[in-house]
Design an enzyme around this catalytic site. Structure first.
Site, PDB file in Angstrom:
ATOM      1  N   ASP A 138      36.529  15.832  45.663  1.00 31.22           N
ATOM      2  CA  ASP A 138      35.068  15.802  45.805  1.00 31.22           C
ATOM      3  C   ASP A 138      34.398  17.019  45.150  1.00 31.22           C
ATOM      4  O   ASP A 138      33.214  17.250  45.337  1.00 31.22           O
ATOM      5  CB  ASP A 138      34.681  15.717  47.297  1.00 31.22           C
ATOM      6  CG  ASP A 138      35.146  16.924  48.104  1.00 31.22           C
ATOM      7  OD1 ASP A 138      35.747  17.863  47.525  1.00 31.22           O
ATOM      8  OD2 ASP A 138      34.891  16.944  49.330  1.00 31.22           O
ATOM      9  N   GLU A 174      32.509  22.312  50.703  1.00 30.04           N
ATOM     10  CA  GLU A 174      32.310  20.889  50.450  1.00 30.04           C
ATOM     11  C   GLU A 174      30.949  20.657  49.776  1.00 30.04           C
ATOM     12  O   GLU A 174      30.082  21.546  49.795  1.00 30.04           O
ATOM     13  CB  GLU A 174      32.364  20.134  51.790  1.00 30.04           C
ATOM     14  CG  GLU A 174      33.706  20.240  52.521  1.00 30.04           C
ATOM     15  CD  GLU A 174      34.799  19.361  51.903  1.00 30.04           C
ATOM     16  OE1 GLU A 174      34.838  19.215  50.667  1.00 30.04           O
ATOM     17  OE2 GLU A 174      35.626  18.833  52.678  1.00 30.04           O
ATOM     18  N   HIS A 214      35.148  20.250  45.656  1.00 33.20           N
ATOM     19  CA  HIS A 214      35.099  21.497  46.428  1.00 33.20           C
ATOM     20  C   HIS A 214      36.025  22.559  45.831  1.00 33.20           C
ATOM     21  O   HIS A 214      37.010  22.236  45.185  1.00 33.20           O
ATOM     22  CB  HIS A 214      35.399  21.266  47.921  1.00 33.20           C
ATOM     23  CG  HIS A 214      36.811  20.947  48.268  1.00 33.20           C
ATOM     24  ND1 HIS A 214      37.144  20.075  49.294  1.00 33.20           N
ATOM     25  CD2 HIS A 214      38.009  21.363  47.767  1.00 33.20           C
ATOM     26  CE1 HIS A 214      38.463  19.996  49.396  1.00 33.20           C
ATOM     27  NE2 HIS A 214      39.004  20.767  48.477  1.00 33.20           N
TER      28      HIS A 214
HETATM   29  P1  PGA Z   1      45.483  20.102  46.357  1.00 32.07           P
HETATM   30  O1  PGA Z   1      44.125  20.583  47.031  1.00 32.07           O
HETATM   31  O2  PGA Z   1      45.992  21.264  45.565  1.00 32.07           O
HETATM   32  O3  PGA Z   1      46.384  19.771  47.499  1.00 32.07           O
HETATM   33  O4  PGA Z   1      45.159  18.931  45.490  1.00 32.07           O
HETATM   34  C1  PGA Z   1      43.175  21.237  46.249  1.00 32.07           C
HETATM   35  C2  PGA Z   1      41.934  21.533  47.065  1.00 32.07           C
HETATM   36  O5  PGA Z   1      41.592  20.747  47.963  1.00 32.07           O
HETATM   37  O6  PGA Z   1      41.279  22.549  46.799  1.00 32.07           O
END
Ligand code: PGA
Length: 260
Positions: free
Chosen positions: A136, A143, A138
């Site tokens: 998304d 968020e 973030h």
């Molecule tokens: P991920 O998470 O490395 O497990 O894809 C990245 C994030 O949510 O910042």
């Protein structure tokens, strides 16, 4: 922004580790910002390898982590305290006194967040912050709709992020709703940001962050305003770009003094 596209996540992680190792060699007292999640694991393996094989010395560095779940004990296997111990800290010679991770158990969350900000400042600021990116958009756990100048504080996770992280908790229902995260303003104060993204599911967020407007709806897009933000990607994560060929040409034709 610097956009580096590598053939795969292995090559990108090796390059990320080289960039971090070079900083640690040049500045043994560097302040490093660490991230959690799946993405940086291979980079951390490379750093552990450099520590073992080339005696890369982490003895004087200071570490600050981006975020932690509210309510999780550091001993909880899905806590980011536990993640960092398992994936890096227990396997290099970092001084435990110099490890800083937001507390998910603070009784007074605003005071504890202010204390975290104060610690970063007292330690001279973060030299290099490693970042992942959520599907998304973030960074940290900022968020969509996060203030672009936010500081360390409590945030509420979106359903999408809770789904993305469900595997670590044995199901979405077990993922905490609240987290403590460095803010976008905190991240923008870091002297260098190194964002890693791998896989096709990140392509849209990466393209929006780099080529879309700066907007709180894609928090990573604030990095367009950062003087030294590097996006280190595999081919799949770069597959949403309109200008990929330009980024490749720029990287392939860097002058020697600018190369990593
Ligand atoms: P991920 O998470 O490395 O497990 O894809 C990245 C994030 O949510 O910042």
């Amino acid at each position: 922004m610097e956009i580096i596209i590598q053939p795969d996540s292995r090559a990108a992680s090796a390059l990320a580790a080289r960039i971090i190792a070079r900083l640690v060699r040049e500045k043994p007292h560097a302040v490093l910002g660490f991230a959690t999640g799946n993405t940086p694991i291979e980079t951390y393996k490379n750093l552990i390898d450099l520590h073992r094989r080339e005696k890369l010395d982490f003895g004087d560095i200071t570490a600050f982590n981006l975020d932690e779940y509210v309510g999780l004990d550091p001993a909880h296997p899905a806590s980011y305290h536990a993640y960092m111990r398992a994936n890096l800290f227990d396997r290099i010679n970092i001084d435990p006194e110099k490890i800083n991770i937001p507390s998910g158990l603070a009784s007074d969350i605003p005071i504890s967040c202010q204390h975290y900000e104060d610690l970063i400042r007292t330690d001279g600021g973060i030299d290099l912050q490693i970042l992942g990116i959520g599907t998304d958009g973030h960074i940290g756990f900022n968020e969509p709709s996060s203030s672009l100048s936010s500081r360390t504080r409590i945030k509420t996770l979106t359903d999408r992020t809770r789904k993305d992280n469900a595997a670590f908790f044995g199901g979405e229902n077990n993922v905490p709703r609240h987290v403590i995260t460095m803010g976008l303003g905190t991240i923008m104060d870091c002297r260098m940001c190194l964002l890693l993204a791998f896989g096709r599911k990140k392509a849209r967020a990466v393209a929006e962050a780099v080529e879309g407007p700066v907007t709180a709806m894609v928090p990573a897009s604030i990095l367009q305003m950062h003087p030294r933000a590097v996006f280190l990607l595999d081919e799949d994560a770069a597959s949403g770009f309109k200008r990929a060929e330009y980024y490749r040409w720029v990287y392939d034709n860097k002058p020697d003094w600018q190369k990593y």
